[in-house]
Design an enzyme around this catalytic site. Structure first.
Site, PDB file in Angstrom:
ATOM      1  N   THR A 360     -13.889  21.106 -31.319  1.00 33.40           N
ATOM      2  CA  THR A 360     -14.734  19.940 -31.272  1.00 33.40           C
ATOM      3  C   THR A 360     -14.340  19.099 -32.467  1.00 33.40           C
ATOM      4  OG1 THR A 360     -16.423  21.224 -30.231  1.00 33.40           O
ATOM      5  CG2 THR A 360     -17.202  19.348 -31.481  1.00 33.40           C
ATOM      6  N   GLU A 399     -16.204  22.455 -20.599  1.00 31.67           N
ATOM      7  CA  GLU A 399     -17.584  22.559 -21.099  1.00 31.67           C
ATOM      8  C   GLU A 399     -18.468  23.456 -20.237  1.00 31.67           C
ATOM      9  OE1 GLU A 399     -18.292  21.540 -24.514  1.00 31.67           O
ATOM     10  OE2 GLU A 399     -17.317  19.784 -23.670  1.00 31.67           O
ATOM     11  N   SER A 431     -25.696  22.692 -25.850  1.00 32.27           N
ATOM     12  CA  SER A 431     -24.674  22.477 -26.877  1.00 32.27           C
ATOM     13  C   SER A 431     -25.189  22.964 -28.227  1.00 32.27           C
ATOM     14  CB  SER A 431     -24.378  20.984 -26.957  1.00 32.27           C
ATOM     15  OG  SER A 431     -23.501  20.709 -28.026  1.00 32.27           O
TER      16      SER A 431
HETATM   17  O1  DON Z   1     -21.161  21.825 -27.380  1.00 32.74           O
HETATM   18  C1  DON Z   1     -20.883  22.872 -27.944  1.00 32.74           C
HETATM   19  O2  DON Z   1     -21.682  23.490 -28.620  1.00 32.74           O
HETATM   20  C2  DON Z   1     -19.474  23.441 -27.822  1.00 32.74           C
HETATM   21  N1  DON Z   1     -18.872  23.017 -26.607  1.00 32.74           N
HETATM   22  C3  DON Z   1     -18.690  23.023 -29.014  1.00 32.74           C
HETATM   23  C4  DON Z   1     -17.317  23.625 -29.018  1.00 32.74           C
HETATM   24  C5  DON Z   1     -16.708  23.640 -30.346  1.00 32.74           C
HETATM   25  O3  DON Z   1     -17.248  23.211 -31.319  1.00 32.74           O
HETATM   26  C6  DON Z   1     -15.385  24.274 -30.441  1.00 32.74           C
HETATM   27  N2  DON Z   1     -14.887  24.095 -31.776  1.00 32.74           N
HETATM   28  N3  DON Z   1     -14.371  24.616 -32.601  1.00 32.74           N
END
Ligand code: DON
Length: 551
Positions: A360, A399, A431
């Site tokens: 992310t 996702e 999330s």
């Molecule tokens: O929305 C969320 O919580 C996850 N899809 C975030 C994924 C994420 O941060 C991956 N990163 N390192």
């Protein structure tokens, strides 16, 4: 001191800014420079964030995106606001879609390939943010991304290595991913051009979301889906809307902490942990930063919050998330009693508390008027589903793995869930993204956020503690080693490898299992006592932060 003098000092405090100063904290240098230029041209924090969002879709392919979603938290004209442009499950999705004949979760399906993607929200989100708060023309804001896609950019060494790692992983287990066809050339270190993405961005610059959700890009995405047996339809795209929501807000010490509401769990878990910590503040007073006792206390505070996350949190449009109850002071004071400051409490004893029923990216901007935007956006894992929409040149998210595919079965981030986060058509997956602002006397004092799945909440939480309780400067507070515990796996603390060795030994002695792995990439802006802004990107990443002097 006379009352008048106190009043005078507090007025100075609340309005002290350095004239013309703005700041950006970005996960790479291309987004930082493009966003800073927008601010120098007189754009506001929202304009700069929109430009950063599009640039990152070109230069940070592991997380920046057109094919994913995100959250934007605003402080604009002295008011807070929140935009949810999280992906949604396609209409053809259903509760058990990732289970095999025996009812077991096929764990690779929601993570890789054509069935992993939710309906993308990013283009609509950036557009709706612009419609409400933007000041410079949309086309101007998309232009830097078009140029970087068309003329190419020189990939950072860390990005080259990252892509190579992912290519190796795909070679070992392809899961239908077409990533190599588009990104193998990036590892050579030469200028990397993305002509299909440039054409897509050019259409978006001219037509806005109409192109992405109903026009040529939509057609390309839907035929890509049909060709590979995916679920996203024309109707799914046409119906997609981002959602304006009221951010969560709670007083903590002398600040108003403003953060992400559901469908994020981030704001709720963060505010719960801060409140419970306040309840335990007496035992914290004699606890040094990142000592064994401090890390243990943070782990204990995470337990009840993550138990509530698994039970009650999901898309509020589908499930009545009991937000008020979860943030109620009396409730949290009761929950804080579960915390044992010197011994590990029994994981099994920590139940949800109400009586009833890896990539992310984050970026932070403050403009010269004191407006601020905290944006966290994602494809979920690095490079999302590994599927590039043929002819349109952008990666799709994975996702769907953020839903609970089966009650109690952990997802990639080890998070469990139940009904609140079960898959349903049109529903948003829970999330952990936690874009957050700290406000004092009507002025933004801190903008913070990070990637990292469920560890996002710990990164944001500890960035706040580092600033407010330990008074660290911007760079120290993003670089200080961090820890993460989320109830399950039992008594396991993930920690940055640089956590002091004697502290690690102390935790093992207490009964913890340690998992030494980095997580997060904080991008933080703070306002110092003299009103000057300071910005910092975590040194382990490839971020760049700048304080910009504007006219
Ligand atoms: O929305 C969320 O919580 C996850 N899809 C975030 C994924 C994420 O941060 C991956 N990163 N390192």
């Amino acid at each position: 001191m006379s009352r008048l003098l106190v009043l005078f000092i507090s007025i100075c405090w609340s309005f002290s800014v350095v004239a013309g100063q703005a700041a950006v904290a970005m996960p790479d240098s291309y987004s930082a420079k493009a966003a800073a230029k927008v601010l120098e041209e007189g754009g506001n924090a929202v304009d700069a964030s929109i430009t950063a969002g599009f640039v990152l879709a070109v230069t940070l392919p592991e997380a920046g995106n057109l094919g994913g979603g995100g959250f934007m938290l605003f402080y604009q004209n002295n008011k807070t606001d929140f935009l949810d442009y999280r992906e949604k499950a396609p209409q053809k999705a259903h509760r058990d879609m990732y289970l095999d004949d025996k009812g077991e979760v096929q764990t690779e399906k929601p993570l890789y390939g054509i069935l992993a993607s939710g309906v993308p929200g990013s283009v609509m989100g950036l557009w709706q943010a612009h419609q409400k708060y933007g000041s410079l023309p949309w086309e101007r804001l998309v232009q830097p991304a078009i140029e970087l896609a068309e003329n190419g950019f020189i990939p950072h060494k860390k990005l080259q290595a990252y892509v190579q790692e992912y290519l190796d992983e795909i070679e070992a287990a392809p899961h239908g991913r077409n990533f190599a066809k588009y990104f193998a050339a990036l590892t050579g270190g030469q200028r990397f051009k993305q002509p299909e993405l440039a054409a897509t961005l050019t259409r978006i610059a001219k037509q806005g979301p109409k192109d992405f959700y109903e026009g040529e890009t939509a057609d390309k995405l839907v035929s890509f889906m049909q060709h590979h047996g995916g679920l996203i339809s024309k109707e799914d795209l046409k119906q997609y809307q981002a959602q304006w929501r009221t951010p969560l807000q709670k007083s903590w010490r002398s600040y108003e902490v403003v953060s992400a509401p559901p469908p994020s769990s981030g704001g709720l878990v963060l505010l719960q942990m801060l409140a419970m910590l306040s309840d335990k503040i007496d035992c914290l007073e004699d606890v040094a930063h990142n000592s064994t006792r401090y890390v243990h206390l943070l782990a204990e505070l995470a337990k009840p919050a993550f138990a509530d996350r698994a039970e009650y949190m999901g898309d509020p449009d589908f499930y009545p998330v009991p937000v008020q109850k979860l943030l109620d002071d009396a409730y949290l004071a009761e929950r804080a009693k579960l915390i044992n400051p010197i011994k590990i409490s029994e994981t099994e004893a920590i139940k949800p508390g109400l009586q009833e029923s890896e990539n992310t990216t984050h970026y932070s901007v403050v403009d010269k008027w004191g407006n601020a935007v905290a944006t966290t956006t994602t494809l979920n894992l690095s490079f999302g589903s590994g599927m590039v929409v043929e002819g349109a040149g952008f990666l799709l998210n994975d996702e769907m793995d953020d839903f609970s595919a089966k009650p109690g079965v952990p997802n990639y981030f080890g998070a469990v869930g139940k009904d609140a986060n079960a898959i349903a058509p049109g529903k948003r997956m829970l999330s952990s993204m936690t874009p957050t602002l700290l406000i004092k006397n009507g002025q933004v004092q801190m903008v913070t956020g990070s990637p990292g799945g469920t560890t996002i909440i710990s990164s944001v939480y500890q960035s706040i503690l580092n600033r407010v309780l330990f008074n660290m400067d911007a760079q120290s507070l993003v670089d200080a080693p961090r820890v993460h515990h989320q109830l399950l796996p039992k008594n396991t603390i993930r920690h940055h490898p640089k956590l002091d060795k004697t502290v690690q030994d102390g935790l093992v002695k207490m009964g913890y299992t340690l998992d030494a792995r980095r997580f997060g990439d904080l991008q933080v802006i703070v306002r110092d006592a003299d009103g000057a802004l300071a910005a910092a990107s975590e040194s382990s990443g490839r971020g760049l932060s700048m304080v910009v002097e504007t006219k």
